[in-house]
Design a protein around this motif. Structure first.
Motif, mmCIF file in Angstrom:
data_model
loop_
_atom_site.group_PDB
_atom_site.id
_atom_site.type_symbol
_atom_site.label_atom_id
_atom_site.label_comp_id
_atom_site.label_asym_id
_atom_site.label_seq_id
_atom_site.Cartn_x
_atom_site.Cartn_y
_atom_site.Cartn_z
ATOM 1 N N ILE A 64 -6.782 6.678 3.506
ATOM 2 C CA ILE A 64 -8.122 7.161 3.137
ATOM 3 C C ILE A 64 -8.083 8.661 2.843
ATOM 4 O O ILE A 64 -8.693 9.145 1.878
ATOM 5 N N VAL A 65 -7.342 9.428 3.667
ATOM 6 C CA VAL A 65 -7.234 10.875 3.442
ATOM 7 C C VAL A 65 -6.547 11.161 2.104
ATOM 8 O O VAL A 65 -6.965 12.043 1.348
ATOM 9 N N LEU A 66 -5.483 10.405 1.785
ATOM 10 C CA LEU A 66 -4.821 10.588 0.497
ATOM 11 C C LEU A 66 -5.773 10.257 -0.648
ATOM 12 O O LEU A 66 -5.797 10.942 -1.679
ATOM 13 N N TRP A 67 -6.555 9.207 -0.484
ATOM 14 C CA TRP A 67 -7.552 8.825 -1.492
ATOM 15 C C TRP A 67 -8.525 9.974 -1.735
ATOM 16 O O TRP A 67 -8.920 10.255 -2.868
ATOM 17 N N LEU A 68 -8.886 10.669 -0.662
ATOM 18 C CA LEU A 68 -9.819 11.794 -0.783
ATOM 19 C C LEU A 68 -9.211 12.945 -1.580
ATOM 20 O O LEU A 68 -9.933 13.693 -2.244
ATOM 21 N N THR A 69 -7.883 13.110 -1.531
ATOM 22 C CA THR A 69 -7.261 14.173 -2.331
ATOM 23 C C THR A 69 -7.444 13.915 -3.824
ATOM 24 O O THR A 69 -7.448 14.854 -4.631
ATOM 25 N N ALA A 70 -7.565 12.636 -4.195
ATOM 26 C CA ALA A 70 -7.804 12.300 -5.603
ATOM 27 C C ALA A 70 -9.286 12.384 -5.954
ATOM 28 O O ALA A 70 -9.644 12.759 -7.071
ATOM 29 N N ILE A 71 -10.150 12.041 -4.970
ATOM 30 C CA ILE A 71 -11.592 12.043 -5.227
ATOM 31 C C ILE A 71 -12.153 13.460 -5.275
ATOM 32 O O ILE A 71 -12.944 13.816 -6.157
ATOM 33 N N ALA A 117 0.818 -1.209 0.000
ATOM 34 C CA ALA A 117 0.000 0.000 0.000
ATOM 35 C C ALA A 117 0.853 1.263 0.000
ATOM 36 O O ALA A 117 0.578 2.211 -0.738
ATOM 37 N N ASN A 118 1.899 1.274 0.820
ATOM 38 C CA ASN A 118 2.658 2.506 1.008
ATOM 39 C C ASN A 118 3.816 2.690 0.045
ATOM 40 O O ASN A 118 4.069 3.810 -0.418
ATOM 41 N N VAL A 119 4.535 1.610 -0.282
ATOM 42 C CA VAL A 119 5.696 1.754 -1.164
ATOM 43 C C VAL A 119 5.256 2.175 -2.554
ATOM 44 O O VAL A 119 5.885 3.013 -3.200
ATOM 45 N N GLY A 120 4.140 1.601 -3.031
ATOM 46 C CA GLY A 120 3.621 2.016 -4.329
ATOM 47 C C GLY A 120 3.326 3.499 -4.361
ATOM 48 O O GLY A 120 3.536 4.172 -5.387
ATOM 49 N N LEU A 121 2.863 4.011 -3.240
ATOM 50 C CA LEU A 121 2.584 5.448 -3.160
ATOM 51 C C LEU A 121 3.883 6.253 -3.123
ATOM 52 O O LEU A 121 3.994 7.298 -3.762
ATOM 53 N N LYS A 166 -2.306 3.824 -15.431
ATOM 54 C CA LYS A 166 -3.278 3.491 -16.463
ATOM 55 C C LYS A 166 -4.722 3.765 -16.062
ATOM 56 O O LYS A 166 -5.537 4.192 -16.894
ATOM 57 N N ALA A 167 -5.083 3.514 -14.815
ATOM 58 C CA ALA A 167 -6.485 3.646 -14.382
ATOM 59 C C ALA A 167 -6.767 4.962 -13.673
ATOM 60 O O ALA A 167 -7.927 5.253 -13.368
ATOM 61 N N GLY A 168 -5.743 5.729 -13.383
ATOM 62 C CA GLY A 168 -5.959 7.011 -12.714
ATOM 63 C C GLY A 168 -5.743 6.921 -11.217
ATOM 64 O O GLY A 168 -5.638 5.838 -10.626
ATOM 65 N N TRP A 169 -5.701 8.098 -10.608
ATOM 66 C CA TRP A 169 -5.342 8.168 -9.189
ATOM 67 C C TRP A 169 -6.458 7.689 -8.271
ATOM 68 O O TRP A 169 -6.181 7.154 -7.201
ATOM 69 N N ILE A 170 -7.696 7.856 -8.650
ATOM 70 C CA ILE A 170 -8.794 7.424 -7.767
ATOM 71 C C ILE A 170 -8.746 5.916 -7.579
ATOM 72 O O ILE A 170 -8.789 5.404 -6.446
ATOM 73 N N VAL A 171 -8.634 5.187 -8.676
ATOM 74 C CA VAL A 171 -8.523 3.728 -8.584
ATOM 75 C C VAL A 171 -7.164 3.341 -7.995
ATOM 76 O O VAL A 171 -7.073 2.443 -7.152
ATOM 77 N N GLY A 172 -6.107 4.035 -8.439
ATOM 78 C CA GLY A 172 -4.759 3.714 -7.975
ATOM 79 C C GLY A 172 -4.553 3.908 -6.494
ATOM 80 O O GLY A 172 -3.784 3.175 -5.862
ATOM 81 N N PHE A 173 -5.242 4.903 -5.887
ATOM 82 C CA PHE A 173 -5.161 5.098 -4.439
ATOM 83 C C PHE A 173 -6.203 4.260 -3.703
ATOM 84 O O PHE A 173 -6.013 3.915 -2.527
ATOM 85 N N GLY A 174 -7.290 3.932 -4.371
ATOM 86 C CA GLY A 174 -8.335 3.136 -3.728
ATOM 87 C C GLY A 174 -7.892 1.714 -3.458
ATOM 88 O O GLY A 174 -8.253 1.123 -2.418
ATOM 89 N N ILE A 175 -7.103 1.137 -4.357
ATOM 90 C CA ILE A 175 -6.630 -0.238 -4.157
ATOM 91 C C ILE A 175 -5.740 -0.357 -2.917
ATOM 92 O O ILE A 175 -5.917 -1.273 -2.111
#
Length: 576
Positions: A104-111, A37-41, A202-211
């Protein structure tokens, strides 16, 4: 502390019921998915900052370095919190929850669209507002605090489950455990660097951070499901106080003359195997000198004033921390050198990344370092160690592995400088001097050798550091031992951000193009890599000096684990 036969039997029965290899899937799943989760970010965050927050490469690199530094500084506090107050299980649990909230907070920055600057219009790109940066940085901080609870404790917590000093093969098992646990974490990093990064591109930040949010949620559930099976070591709540007491007692007795080694003036705990202090850091030995038995000890043989008289064990615990600091400091430069992926991403973005009709994301080349590390560890553990053991009994020593890692880090940066020089010359020849986004006719696979050398350097030095710290500390301080490694990584990243700032400002004066210009073709990133290689070269000689000064790593072979831990599983069972 003496144990009756009935207590020993009960302890053995409880130990068989708790811990063991069956707990590994739950603990490793927690560490693995946290890493995925974190290294990919961490790897892809540079693109998020460049493309969505419109930061220039050097500023984005400094943000990444500082985030990495915070993520590696916090674990030292998590380690002390674990070993001296809450215990490893509870610190990992809290870290897991906090990390999930940060994701979750980082995911919200994309949403939330207003959480980021507006899209660029031609060449005009608006920068982020203070509120937008605060929202983003709060997510990064939460993830750092969460990692500070998981990273220093997870490794030591897993070791608690399988460590068995009574097993004649325990040392060999633990050495193999260090290697393969690091491999499991390394494989998770490969997944993060390859798949998570690819999805984000490829799928964008919303999907990329949601996973990663989903993976971290699964990690949390897995860890808590195994709770009933864990061996949960009790924290040594007197640890920090003990350090202070040793310093105070040694200062108060600074004028005393040290007695002979076999003297009966040393104060030690009943039943302890540590009955006299070691010769290293001898200035602290005065803390455990008994000046007058009638005045210093009560009728039970205990110290009347622990701020004036400490046990040999307390003195050696503080010594253990102090003694490793010089060798620990040699890991700062190599930590800085293996954290230089932000600029490699920029390089890869200007090179041909298509391999057999598949375009490799620029941020995925870091996978080559982890794959190299993983393959080497497997070969080393299963082939080289058995072969060397026939001649050296133990294979390569910890110090030898540390030194080899430092040499490889020098080579990695030297190769990086040569490859960047070739890439820059190619960009000039093709007329891309003023076009930093132009793709040169040069395969990005040229970057693979430097990544492979970095992976080998990490395999030797990083794993060697972890084993070194773990072997020099008592098991009650295992989290602190592991946290020292992450602290070194943190200081290395902090140093890297400072070097970037100094090099950028220092080489960009009087209207000149900085070595780290936002236009990579106008800059001289090859000079930057060569400069880092020189620093690593000087660090190698510093390591030789520290290694010589440290001397033997076998001063203390038994840390009274039977005094500390034999009753703990029984106590834990009674409280459940």
């Amino acid at each position: 502390m003496e144990m009756s036969m009935e207590q020993s039997t009960a302890t053995e029965q409880v130990t068989r019921k708790k811990g063991g290899y069956r707990t590994m899937p739950f603990i490793i799943a927690n560490e693995t998915f946290e890493k995925v989760a974190n290294v990919g970010l961490h790897v892809n965050m540079v693109l998020y900052l460049l493309n969505e927050y419109h930061l220039d490469p050097s500023t984005a690199a400094i943000v990444i370095f500082l985030w990495n530094a915070l993520s590696n500084f916090i674990p030292i506090f998590g380690a002390f919190l674990s070993d001296a107050w809450l215990g490893r299980f509870h610190v990992i649990a809290w870290g897991t929850v906090i990390d999930l909230i940060g994701l979750i907070v980082l995911w919200l920055t994309a949403i939330i669209r207003n959480a980021r600057p507006p899209d660029c219009h031609g060449e005009s790109c608006a920068g982020p507002t203070g509120g937008q940066l605060l929202f983003l940085f709060s997510s990064l901080a939460l993830m750092s605090f969460g990692a500070g609870g998981i990273r220093p404790c997870s490794f030591a917590f897993a070791a608690d489950q399988i460590n068995n000093p009574e097993n004649p093969q325990n040392e060999r098992i633990m050495k193999s455990f260090f290697n393969w646990y690091y491999v499991s974490v390394g494989l998770s990093v490969v997944v993060a660097v390859v798949f998570i990064v690819y999805i984000q591109v490829k799928a964008g930040w919303i999907v990329g951070f949601g996973i990663p949010v989903g993976l971290m949620l699964f990690s949390s559930i897995m860890f808590f499901l195994g709770s009933f099976m864990y061996v949960k070591m009790k924290p040594n709540k007197s640890l920090l106080t003990g350090f202070a007491q040793v310093i105070a007692a040694a200062w108060k007795k600074r004028h005393l003359t040290l007695p002979p080694k076999n003297s009966d003036m040393w104060y030690f705990q009943s039943g302890s195997s540590l009955v006299q202090p070691t010769d290293k850091a001898r200035y602290l030995n005065k803390a455990c000198i008994i000046k007058n038995r009638e005045k210093d000890l009560d009728i039970h043989g205990m110290a009347i004033d622990p701020w004036c008289l400490c046990t040999v064990r307390q003195v050696e615990e503080l010594k253990a921390v102090i003694k490793v600091l010089p060798i620990w400091s040699t890991g700062i430069i190599i930590a800085m050198s293996i954290s230089q992926h932000a600029f490699s991403v920029v390089q890869a973005g200007t090179m041909d990344r298509v391999v057999r009709n598949f375009e490799i994301p620029a941020t995925s080349f870091g996978a080559f370092a982890i794959l190299t590390l993983t393959i080497w560890v497997a070969i080393y553990d299963r082939v080289i160690v058995p072969l060397l053991s026939k001649y050296t009994k133990r294979g390569l020593t910890v110090k030898q592995r540390l030194g080899i890692g430092l040499v490889l880090s020098i080579l990695a940066l030297a190769v990086a400088a040569l490859v960047e020089r070739k890439r820059r010359n190619e960009a000039m020849r093709e007329g891309f001097m003023n076009n930093p986004k132009g793709v040169v006719n040069m395969s990005a696979m040229w970057l693979v050798p430097q990544y492979c050398l970095t992976g080998l350097a990490e395999a030797f030095n990083a794993i060697g550091q972890i084993e070194f710290y773990y072997s020099q500390f008592p098991k009650t301080m295992s989290s602190i031992a592991i946290a020292l490694f992450t602290l070194g990584m943190g200081v290395g990243n902090l140093l890297a951000s400072l070097i970037v700032k100094v090099v950028k400002d220092g080489t960009g004066r009087r209207g000149k193009n900085s070595w780290l210009s936002s236009n990579i073709n106008l800059g001289h990133y090859d000079y930057y890599y060569a400069f880092l290689s020189l620093l690593c070269f000087l660090n190698l000689f510093y390591f030789f000096l520290c290694s010589w000064a440290y001397g033997s790593t076998q001063d203390i072979k038994v840390w009274d684990e039977e005094v500390d831990t034999k009753l703990e599983p029984e106590k834990e069972t009674e409280t459940e």
